[in-house]
Design a protein around this motif. Sequence first.
Motif, PDB file in Angstrom:
ATOM      1  N   THR A 142       0.897  -1.051   0.062  1.00 28.23           N
ATOM      2  CA  THR A 142       0.080   0.091  -0.107  1.00 28.23           C
ATOM      3  C   THR A 142       1.102   0.934  -0.084  1.00 28.23           C
ATOM      4  OG1 THR A 142      -1.930  -0.874   1.114  1.00 28.23           O
ATOM      5  CG2 THR A 142      -1.709   1.253   1.528  1.00 28.23           C
ATOM      6  N   SER A 167      -7.952   2.780  -2.223  1.00 25.63           N
ATOM      7  CA  SER A 167      -8.170   1.867  -1.261  1.00 25.63           C
ATOM      8  C   SER A 167      -8.334   2.851   0.205  1.00 25.63           C
ATOM      9  CB  SER A 167      -6.633   0.638  -1.051  1.00 25.63           C
ATOM     10  OG  SER A 167      -5.428   1.276  -0.592  1.00 25.63           O
ATOM     11  N   THR A 193      -3.709   0.416  -2.333  1.00 24.55           N
ATOM     12  CA  THR A 193      -2.969  -0.499  -2.588  1.00 24.55           C
ATOM     13  C   THR A 193      -2.370  -1.628  -4.183  1.00 24.55           C
ATOM     14  OG1 THR A 193      -4.535  -0.738  -0.751  1.00 24.55           O
ATOM     15  CG2 THR A 193      -3.619  -3.006  -1.287  1.00 24.55           C
ATOM     16  N   SER A 208      -5.973  -8.656  -5.485  1.00 25.17           N
ATOM     17  CA  SER A 208      -5.986  -7.526  -5.579  1.00 25.17           C
ATOM     18  C   SER A 208      -7.035  -6.320  -5.487  1.00 25.17           C
ATOM     19  CB  SER A 208      -4.741  -6.149  -6.291  1.00 25.17           C
ATOM     20  OG  SER A 208      -5.370  -6.715  -7.223  1.00 25.17           O
ATOM     21  N   SER A 250      -9.134  -4.138  -3.708  1.00 16.64           N
ATOM     22  CA  SER A 250      -8.763  -2.349  -3.153  1.00 16.64           C
ATOM     23  C   SER A 250      -9.671  -1.025  -2.925  1.00 16.64           C
ATOM     24  CB  SER A 250      -7.419  -1.894  -3.680  1.00 16.64           C
ATOM     25  OG  SER A 250      -6.615  -2.334  -3.900  1.00 16.64           O
ATOM     26  N   MET A 285     -12.407  -2.192  -0.584  1.00 21.24           N
ATOM     27  CA  MET A 285     -12.333  -1.909   0.821  1.00 21.24           C
ATOM     28  C   MET A 285     -12.088  -0.322   1.404  1.00 21.24           C
ATOM     29  SD  MET A 285     -10.535  -1.771   3.840  1.00 21.24           S
ATOM     30  CE  MET A 285     -10.241  -3.809   3.886  1.00 21.24           C
ATOM     31  N   ALA A 286     -11.998   0.957  -0.097  1.00 24.41           N
ATOM     32  CA  ALA A 286     -12.750   2.014   0.317  1.00 24.41           C
ATOM     33  C   ALA A 286     -13.639   2.288   0.108  1.00 24.41           C
ATOM     34  CB  ALA A 286     -12.060   2.989  -1.086  1.00 24.41           C
TER      35      ALA A 286
END
Length: 351
Positions: free
Chosen positions: A35, A71, A83, A132, A135, A138-139
Amino acid sequence: MSEAILEVPAAAAPTAERLTLTVVEIRQETHDVKTFVFRPQGGMPPYFAGQSMTLRLSVDGETLFRTFSLSSAPDASGTLAMTIKSHPMGRATRWLHDALAVGDVLESRAPKGRFTIDARATQKLALVSAGSGASPLMAMLRHLAATAPDSDVCWLHAARTPRDILFARELAELQARMPNLTVAMIASRAEPGWFGFRGRISRRLVSVALPDFGRREVFCCGPTGFMDEARLIHAAEGGLREHFHIEHFGAVAPAAPVAIPDDAPQQGFAIQMGEKRFLARADETLLEAATRQTIVIPCGCASGMCGTCRVMLVEGSVAMRHEGGLSAEEEAQGYILACSSRPRSDVTIVL
């Protein structure tokens, strides 16, 4: 899909927003994922959870443009985060992992994209990812934790091994703060001591991990095959097509081109981009024509989805067919996507 014939008279046009980013932190997430945390000079740009940014990188004397999802949540305190997985054959991602250091400065375009949590139409959400692809999701989850912690959210993430799972510790912490958050992890190669789901995403697995999947609005990001399978499962469970959203930076099968006028010049139309001038045939996109001349127009998906190749049409006309990478407001302002626009006259564009 959006399709339009755009004609624009000669006029002054604004340039796309640029940002200067300073690296303030680098965190190792897994053996091949880091990250990168940036502080924008001049203050934070406005953006929505799930959007992406295009970085301008100087690698071995060559300028590369690469688009990555953010992210971080928009409410993060003064920083942006990406990330990023290092791909063995990826020049840009390898350079980011091996060469970028705290204190370095990069240039980027402002965040953009339509894969955002703000576009949701329902309150029951499923965030589905692989690798991945977690990412941008997760944001979204970080944003919901900060602004609507009671949100009904299911997180379903697939990874190669338990050691490849992203954000595991933070997800456990978020579950303590978000009473209606459920988390399910899938490892395709399980290891001793793993008590999560095993194998690959399937309708049977999803029916156990997420029984009401078809009644949820889904935001999905990951490899193309993974997203295709998740979409099929959602549809089979009764999910509405308009309630399944994907983020995609890889090329997809191109749509059938728009009709080519009979009077189109055989040699092509003249394209002016700053001091650069080149020809584009009526049957090729502006991006294809520029690439053929080794002229760089920043691009992410090359499919009309991400909006990275947005340029301003200053003069001339194009036939444009895209997959949602531009909003109606942007089109009204004169923006086009180079990957989705074919010339119908001599054209002047600016980045």
